[in-house]
Design a protein around this motif. Sequence first.
Motif, short mmCIF file in Angstrom:
data_model
loop_
_atom_site.label_atom_id
_atom_site.label_comp_id
_atom_site.label_asym_id
_atom_site.label_seq_id
_atom_site.Cartn_x
_atom_site.Cartn_y
_atom_site.Cartn_z
N GLY A 118 0.82 -1.21 0.00
CA GLY A 118 0.00 0.00 0.00
C GLY A 118 0.85 1.25 0.00
N ARG B 81 -4.67 2.67 -1.58
CA ARG B 81 -4.95 1.81 -0.43
C ARG B 81 -3.84 2.08 0.58
NH1 ARG B 81 -8.88 -2.01 -1.86
NH2 ARG B 81 -9.96 -1.07 -3.62
N LYS B 82 -4.21 2.33 1.82
CA LYS B 82 -3.23 2.79 2.79
C LYS B 82 -2.39 1.67 3.40
CE LYS B 82 -6.12 6.78 3.81
NZ LYS B 82 -7.01 7.45 4.78
N THR C 64 -1.87 -2.99 3.53
CA THR C 64 -2.19 -4.25 2.84
C THR C 64 -3.31 -5.01 3.53
OG1 THR C 64 0.11 -4.38 2.09
CG2 THR C 64 -1.21 -6.38 1.92
N ASP D 167 -12.12 0.13 2.11
CA ASP D 167 -11.35 0.71 1.01
C ASP D 167 -9.96 1.19 1.42
OD1 ASP D 167 -12.91 0.33 -1.25
OD2 ASP D 167 -14.17 2.06 -0.82
N ASP D 168 -9.65 1.12 2.72
CA ASP D 168 -8.30 1.45 3.16
C ASP D 168 -7.32 0.31 2.89
OD1 ASP D 168 -8.85 4.00 4.14
OD2 ASP D 168 -9.43 3.25 6.11
N TYR D 169 -7.82 -0.87 2.54
CA TYR D 169 -6.98 -2.07 2.51
C TYR D 169 -6.91 -2.70 1.12
CZ TYR D 169 -7.42 -1.55 7.51
OH TYR D 169 -7.39 -1.03 8.78
N LEU D 170 -5.74 -3.25 0.82
CA LEU D 170 -5.57 -3.97 -0.44
C LEU D 170 -6.27 -5.32 -0.42
CD1 LEU D 170 -1.80 -3.44 -1.35
CD2 LEU D 170 -3.76 -2.80 -2.75
N GLY E 104 -13.43 -2.44 -2.62
CA GLY E 104 -12.26 -3.24 -2.97
C GLY E 104 -12.52 -4.02 -4.24
#
Length: 529
Positions: free
Chosen positions: A18, A26-27, A29, A164-167, A449
Amino acid sequence: MRVLLVAPKFPISFYSLGEFLPGLKRKVTNPPLGLLTVAALLPRSWELRLVDENVRPLAQDDYDFADTVWIGAMLPQRESALALVRAAKARGKHVIGGGPFASSVAHEMIEAGCDVLVRGEAENQVDALVEAVTARRTGVLLEAATRPDMTTSLPPRYDLINLDDYLTMSLQTTRGCPHNCEFCDVVNLNGRVPRSKTCDQVIQELDALFELGWRGHVMVCDDNIIGDKKYARELLGRMVRWSKDHGEPFQFTAQASIDLAQHKDIIDLLTEANIGEVFIGIESPDEDVLRKANKGNNVRNPLAESLRLIMQNGLLVQGSFIIGLDGERRGAGQRIIDFAQRTGLPHLMLNLLTALPGTMLWRRYQKDGRVLPFENAQDMLFGVRMNLVPDRPVQEVIAEYIDAIATLYSPPQYFKRAFDHIMLMRPTRAALGRPQTLPSAGKGQPAAGGGLKWREVRVGLAFFGAHGFKSRHRMQFWSQFLTIRRKNPSRLMSYILLCIKCDAFSRFAKMAQARALELGVPLLRRPET
């Protein structure tokens, strides 16, 4: 009761995709699955807020909200976790600590000011934990006499995070691994006898992610997805049916041992369930080193042949290697490079040997006086510091590590391995004419995502600009691209995604090289400019 759950900041590592691919927006993983799991066990009347410091820093408003602050950490998060404990105590908060770091090195969290510390898994300690928090008890160390039955675990509280912050999302179906590698802390933390959730529980968790709108990648965080092969076959069969019924919304990654190669029926189930990539601990190409590390599972069958069987049958392989193991001879780094190039392993994680508390290795090194303080996790992840005295001169081990990651993640070598890996794989199930349906968002919900969104397109365009036109390696890239398009077209996207990851890994390698130069580590070769 208002509970603030905090995931401490992670140092930069191979998993920092990320951070290294900012175009994805994306901040970080993975989400903090441990905290999400604990949150599900707490009374529903309690008000919960989760802050992942890898997404955003804690604010005063978060502390103002909290009656109690809960910190769950892994060993690499040590410095951040201890700082959070001290910051919360300075604000007069009741602090609870847990996770692998607290379980392995409890005294450090207690000395930092933790009021209640939970060692081990939480499921069979919830009542005592809730009582201790409600009564604001201090000086409490909770540790269950037995490991919990995983059928008592509840679906993680994914609703507490912004997907949506995560891969990728994470879920867990089993804990424990039947193998007992000397350097690994899985047995210390989760035991050698795999324990599993029911298939219905796992399906319920997939439903929860689906209902929240997640579409895309999911990491199955089991210690070894084939630790219990009978259960694995049953669960994978259920996942196949669920995936097809829901339009195949998820693409999974899992961890497995190398003996997966001897079970083609499980490989077929994995790929049919949309598990397209497996993480395998290879550790060393030297059989004598593997035996000494109690990694006998890796020498029962030829390693290269086992990897070839797994790849041929449709799975991408992420390989893990360690430099610094006992019995290792000079040149181990180059032998790892040669093995990776020969077998076509593009995506691999190289580590310096670390004495993890509670492992057989740690106990042996403690007895021999070879354990050093676990300090500066960032330098340890960069491979420029060790918390042990290795068999070989430490500077020699570090220099080989830095040289190996720089070589392995140079684009020409990486692209060649990616090409070889993809060309070895059979076509996808869809290309072979096996039943497969198209992904769908389902039930009219917007998909969080996953999906080919503008951010993914933007990253792809940036990659093609850098490597397809500007790079001095562009002829190699286009030659391989066109060959795959002609000979194994259903795997072309996998090739592109592998190559995109090279940018992230190369950045990490350059950061490690720069840190080594700062510390005066004598490198085997100067970094490329």
